[in-house]
Write an enzyme that holds these catalytic residues in place. Structure first.
Site, PDB file in Angstrom:
ATOM      1  N   LYS A 179       0.842  -1.205   0.000  1.00 52.38           N
ATOM      2  CA  LYS A 179       0.000   0.000   0.000  1.00 52.38           C
ATOM      3  C   LYS A 179       0.881   1.261   0.000  1.00 52.38           C
ATOM      4  CE  LYS A 179      -3.754  -2.247  -0.268  1.00 52.38           C
ATOM      5  NZ  LYS A 179      -4.662  -2.933   0.629  1.00 52.38           N
TER       6      LYS A 179
HETATM    7  C1  LIG Z   1      -5.785  -3.900   0.980  1.00 50.24           C
HETATM    8  C2  LIG Z   1      -7.254  -3.688   0.984  1.00 50.24           C
HETATM    9  C3  LIG Z   1      -8.085  -4.119   2.035  1.00 50.24           C
HETATM   10  C4  LIG Z   1      -7.618  -5.005   3.145  1.00 50.24           C
HETATM   11  O1  LIG Z   1      -6.499  -4.639   3.774  1.00 50.24           O
HETATM   12  P1  LIG Z   1      -5.563  -5.746   4.497  1.00 50.24           P
HETATM   13  O2  LIG Z   1      -4.603  -4.882   5.234  1.00 50.24           O
HETATM   14  O3  LIG Z   1      -4.949  -6.554   3.421  1.00 50.24           O
HETATM   15  O4  LIG Z   1      -6.428  -6.539   5.388  1.00 50.24           O
HETATM   16  C5  LIG Z   1      -9.419  -3.773   2.004  1.00 50.24           C
HETATM   17  N1  LIG Z   1      -9.933  -3.075   1.001  1.00 50.24           N
HETATM   18  C6  LIG Z   1      -9.191  -2.667  -0.048  1.00 50.24           C
HETATM   19  C7  LIG Z   1      -9.835  -1.871  -1.134  1.00 50.24           C
HETATM   20  C8  LIG Z   1      -7.832  -2.970  -0.095  1.00 50.24           C
HETATM   21  O5  LIG Z   1      -7.107  -2.596  -1.144  1.00 50.24           O
END
Ligand SMILES: *Cc1c(COP(=O)(O)O)cnc(C)c1O
Length: 356
Positions: A179
């Site tokens: 991210k």
């Molecule tokens: C990455 C993501 C999540 C979940 O996050 P995690 O940290 O992997 O649990 C939820 N929604 C979206 C749109 C994402 O890109």
């Protein structure tokens, strides 16, 4: 190969992690508190509550708003599975509404038709780092007395009309390794509401305010100081990295001519978690991916199957079509856009994409 994602780990990340190791206190502590403070400041809200992941941030936020069995939550099918799974964890039901083909986000014009007496919340997802039309969504929520929980997992720092993602409703973020701001694994909830913040803190830690006295059913969703240390170092890079992503996107938008490039409407500040083009007109997307990969361009498909069409989800929500989401799932290709993509890489991406 120019990779589709590449986490940046520099000296500051290593230094802050070593500080935690040297302190001997690894669980939730001062680094988590500092990361929460930095997130609250970024989002311009009173409270930020760190969790173990974006998924657990979503789950805790939904629970804090008393969403549970018998409730319906309106959301987009064009997202990572966690958005809808978190609704299922509470016992509530996700109700999927189709998306706008230009923004990849939930189409606000279709939300009202999906509202029933059971509807409790709207869960908009700011996909790829582009905020949903929050004027329209907040207006619908107000008129129907619905809670808004933003899935801002891909949109840290993104803005709509000057307001930051995660500050419209209750915000949720992911700090997963790829991210825009990451801590390896991690999550964050943002809110201005004292009561919701307090509930999220209780849910995060087995409903416990006073040690070993438990006020409600909760979980262990606490972030460790080791993870927070990485996140803190990343927060210091946010502005600079965001600017590089925006410049990379601008270059690609100006030079790619063979496929549909993403548009940014006036009033929106996109943070380009993903740069996603569409191979439209019935062309073979999978052949295009093979051609790009063979030329050394990494790609991602976010996402190949819309959430309402995943096997187990179909058993829960039934069999129906959302034509735009289903078409776009067959057309999208994400291209490398992260801060470690060089000018030379960008030129190569353009050359190869324009051969499609
Ligand atoms: C990455 C993501 C999540 C979940 O996050 P995690 O940290 O992997 O649990 C939820 N929604 C979206 C749109 C994402 O890109």
């Amino acid at each position: 190969m120019i990779s589709i994602a590449k986490p940046y780990i520099g000296d500051e990340e290593k230094k802050l992690v070593m500080e935690v190791l040297d302190s001997g206190m690894l669980a939730q502590g001062p680094k988590v508190a500092a990361l929460e403070e930095a997130f609250a400041a970024l989002c311009n809200v009173k409270h930020a509550i760190a969790t173990t992941s974006g998924t657990t941030a979503l789950h805790a936020a939904l629970l804090a708003h008393d969403i549970g069995p018998g409730d319906e939550v309106i959301t987009s099918p064009f997202t990572f599975i966690a958005s809808a799974n978190s609704v299922l964890f509470t016992g509530a039901r996700p109700v999927f509404v189709d998306i706008d083909p230009k923004t990849f986000n939930i189409d606000p014009a279709q939300i009202e038709d999906a509202i029933t007496p059971k509807t409790k919340a709207i869960l908009p997802i700011h996909l790829y780092g582009y905020v949903c039309d929050m004027d329209a969504i907040m207006d619908i929520a107000e008129r129907h007395n619905l809670v808004v929980i933003e899935d801002a997992c891909q949109a840290v720092g993104a803005k709509f009309n000057g307001k930051v993602a995660g500050s419209f409703g209750t915000g949720t973020f992911s700090l997963y390794a790829t991210k825009n701001v990451m801590s390896g694994e991690g999550g964050m909830i943002t809110t201005d509401d004292d009561e919701i913040a307090e509930k999220c803190r209780l849910i995060r830690s087995h409903g416990m305010k006073v040690r070993y006295y438990h006020d409600m059913l909760g979980y262990n969703y606490r972030m460790s100081d080791l993870h927070a240390a990485i996140g803190l170092a990343q927060m210091q890079r946010l502005e600079a990295f965001m600017a590089i992503r925006q410049n990379n996107a601008k270059y690609l938008n100006e030079h790619i001519t063979s496929v549909v490039t993403p548009e940014v409407r006036p009033g929106y500040e996109h943070v380009w978690h993903q740069y996603t083009v569409r191979v439209d007109g019935g062309r073979d997307r999978d052949a295009a991916v093979k051609q790009l990969n063979a030329a050394g361009i990494g790609t991602g498909i976010f996402y190949p199957v819309p959430v309402h069409q995943q096997g187990y989800m179909r058993e829960i929500v039934g069999d129906f079509h959302l034509p735009v989401a289903e078409r776009l799932a067959k057309e999208v290709i994400s291209l490398p856009i992260h801060p470690q993509v060089s000018q030379e890489d960008l030129e190569k991406i353009v050359t190869e994409v324009n051969k499609l």
